[in-house]
Design an enzyme around this catalytic site. Structure first.
Site, PDB file in Angstrom:
ATOM      1  N   LYS A  14      36.963  47.407  48.527  1.00  0.00           N
ATOM      2  CA  LYS A  14      36.329  46.384  49.366  1.00  0.00           C
ATOM      3  C   LYS A  14      37.262  45.969  50.514  1.00  0.00           C
ATOM      4  CE  LYS A  14      33.356  44.320  45.830  1.00  0.00           C
ATOM      5  NZ  LYS A  14      32.976  43.031  45.208  1.00  0.00           N
ATOM      6  N   ARG A 123      35.847  50.646  34.968  1.00  0.00           N
ATOM      7  CA  ARG A 123      35.612  49.184  34.930  1.00  0.00           C
ATOM      8  C   ARG A 123      36.736  48.470  34.190  1.00  0.00           C
ATOM      9  NH1 ARG A 123      31.024  47.123  37.305  1.00  0.00           N
ATOM     10  NH2 ARG A 123      31.145  45.110  36.278  1.00  0.00           N
ATOM     11  N   THR A 129      35.125  40.912  36.702  1.00  0.00           N
ATOM     12  CA  THR A 129      34.584  40.626  38.041  1.00  0.00           C
ATOM     13  C   THR A 129      35.295  39.438  38.691  1.00  0.00           C
ATOM     14  OG1 THR A 129      32.401  41.410  37.392  1.00  0.00           O
ATOM     15  CG2 THR A 129      32.483  39.943  39.282  1.00  0.00           C
ATOM     16  N   ARG A 140      42.297  44.054  39.435  1.00  0.00           N
ATOM     17  CA  ARG A 140      41.982  42.685  39.878  1.00  0.00           C
ATOM     18  C   ARG A 140      42.988  41.676  39.332  1.00  0.00           C
ATOM     19  NH1 ARG A 140      35.624  43.852  38.649  1.00  0.00           N
ATOM     20  NH2 ARG A 140      34.965  44.408  40.775  1.00  0.00           N
ATOM     21  N   ASN A 160      37.327  40.581  45.181  1.00  0.00           N
ATOM     22  CA  ASN A 160      37.870  41.186  43.957  1.00  0.00           C
ATOM     23  C   ASN A 160      38.226  42.669  44.122  1.00  0.00           C
ATOM     24  OD1 ASN A 160      35.276  42.081  44.092  1.00  0.00           O
ATOM     25  ND2 ASN A 160      34.556  41.087  42.224  1.00  0.00           N
ATOM     26  N   HIS A 163      34.643  47.661  44.094  1.00  0.00           N
ATOM     27  CA  HIS A 163      33.341  47.745  43.421  1.00  0.00           C
ATOM     28  C   HIS A 163      33.348  48.996  42.555  1.00  0.00           C
ATOM     29  CE1 HIS A 163      29.055  48.317  42.667  1.00  0.00           C
ATOM     30  NE2 HIS A 163      29.284  49.593  42.980  1.00  0.00           N
TER      31      HIS A 163
HETATM   32  P1  GDP Z   1      30.748  43.518  39.858  1.00  0.00           P
HETATM   33  O1  GDP Z   1      29.779  44.571  39.409  1.00  0.00           O
HETATM   34  O2  GDP Z   1      31.906  43.382  38.904  1.00  0.00           O
HETATM   35  O3  GDP Z   1      31.235  43.680  41.277  1.00  0.00           O
HETATM   36  O4  GDP Z   1      29.989  42.097  39.845  1.00  0.00           O
HETATM   37  P2  GDP Z   1      28.486  41.665  40.218  1.00  0.00           P
HETATM   38  O5  GDP Z   1      27.645  42.872  40.404  1.00  0.00           O
HETATM   39  O6  GDP Z   1      28.067  40.660  39.223  1.00  0.00           O
HETATM   40  O7  GDP Z   1      28.641  40.881  41.595  1.00  0.00           O
HETATM   41  C1  GDP Z   1      28.745  41.549  42.813  1.00  0.00           C
HETATM   42  C2  GDP Z   1      29.788  40.873  43.674  1.00  0.00           C
HETATM   43  O8  GDP Z   1      29.311  39.597  44.114  1.00  0.00           O
HETATM   44  C3  GDP Z   1      31.118  40.566  42.979  1.00  0.00           C
HETATM   45  O9  GDP Z   1      31.960  41.694  42.905  1.00  0.00           O
HETATM   46  C4  GDP Z   1      31.664  39.435  43.852  1.00  0.00           C
HETATM   47  O10 GDP Z   1      32.264  39.953  45.038  1.00  0.00           O
HETATM   48  C5  GDP Z   1      30.402  38.669  44.248  1.00  0.00           C
HETATM   49  N1  GDP Z   1      30.089  37.553  43.346  1.00  0.00           N
HETATM   50  C6  GDP Z   1      29.637  37.658  42.078  1.00  0.00           C
HETATM   51  N2  GDP Z   1      29.416  36.438  41.536  1.00  0.00           N
HETATM   52  C7  GDP Z   1      29.745  35.538  42.503  1.00  0.00           C
HETATM   53  C8  GDP Z   1      29.729  34.094  42.554  1.00  0.00           C
HETATM   54  O11 GDP Z   1      29.388  33.410  41.595  1.00  0.00           O
HETATM   55  N3  GDP Z   1      30.130  33.509  43.721  1.00  0.00           N
HETATM   56  C9  GDP Z   1      30.525  34.231  44.806  1.00  0.00           C
HETATM   57  N4  GDP Z   1      30.901  33.551  45.912  1.00  0.00           N
HETATM   58  N5  GDP Z   1      30.566  35.580  44.789  1.00  0.00           N
HETATM   59  C10 GDP Z   1      30.176  36.231  43.652  1.00  0.00           C
END
Ligand code: GDP
Length: 194
Positions: A14, A123, A129, A140, A160, A163
């Site tokens: 990212k 992962r 995350t 991370r 973070n 992806h």
């Molecule tokens: P990942 O698969 O581990 O990347 O997580 P997700 O698919 O749940 O979320 C996608 C991305 O959205 C994350 O990697 C974060 O960059 C962002 N994100 C997720 N949850 C939140 C949140 O509660 N607040 C904010 N500001 N960003 C979030």
């Protein structure tokens, strides 16, 4: 059915990972675990490409809202103050919008990583995350500390670093989306394939 060594996953470094100079470090961590990089490229994504990458279904979007509410509850923050609502189905779309803006803010590095249980192992190497929760020794956990508590106040996505796909099905879908039908290269890793 694929050979176990042929499982593939999709990874994107990212904007924060690229701007922190972590490209080499991230690739190193996959390679040192005997995973194989079979496709790799730096690129600038379009809004449309990103919009089609992140799920649009209500369940996924609401889950984003729920994650925020869980952190807020744990640390005693008030979602009403930051969002004007405690409804995850309203908070979720707002976060998805911030995510697209963030992902467009610098070039990304995309890759396909192959090996035994590549999806789960990548992962695990990436970590939780939410960087503040991620274990030390994960990407991370070693290189970021962000939390929704701060990110939402600053009206941006949680930063973070990378992806990575959640399931083999999602991986194949994302590989096709970002690389087209035949992206990968074939070679034998010493000590892994022979
Ligand atoms: P990942 O698969 O581990 O990347 O997580 P997700 O698919 O749940 O979320 C996608 C991305 O959205 C994350 O990697 C974060 O960059 C962002 N994100 C997720 N949850 C939140 C949140 O509660 N607040 C904010 N500001 N960003 C979030």
């Amino acid at each position: 059915m694929k050979h176990p060594k042929e499982e593939r996953t999709y990874v994107m470094i990212k904007p924060d990972g690229v701007r922190k100079g972590l490209i080499g470090e991230i690739i190193k961590r996959f390679e040192q675990r005997d995973l194989k990089i079979v496709a790799l490229e730096m690129f600038q994504p379009t809004h449309e490409e990103l919009d089609n990458h992140y799920p649009k279904n209500e369940e996924w979007i609401t889950r984003l809202g729920h994650k925020t509410l869980t952190t807020y509850e744990k640390y005693g923050y008030d979602a009403m103050t930051d969002f004007g609502t405690i409804d995850p189905s309203i908070i979720g779309p707002e976060i998805r919008k911030w995510l697209l803006d963030f992902m467009k803010s610098a070039p990304l590095v995309k890759m396909v990583v192959q090996g035994i249980h590549a999806v789960d192992v990548v992962r695990k190497i990436a970590g939780d995350t939410m960087p503040y929760k991620a274990d030390m020794g994960t990407i991370r956990g070693d290189f970021s500390i962000d939390s929704p508590a701060l990110a939402n106040k600053e009206k941006r996505a949680v930063m973070n670093v990378i992806h990575c796909s959640e399931t083999p099905e999602e991986a194949e879908h994302e590989i096709k989306h970002w690389f087209g039908a035949n992206p990968t290269h074939n070679y034998k890793r010493f000590g892994v394939d022979e």
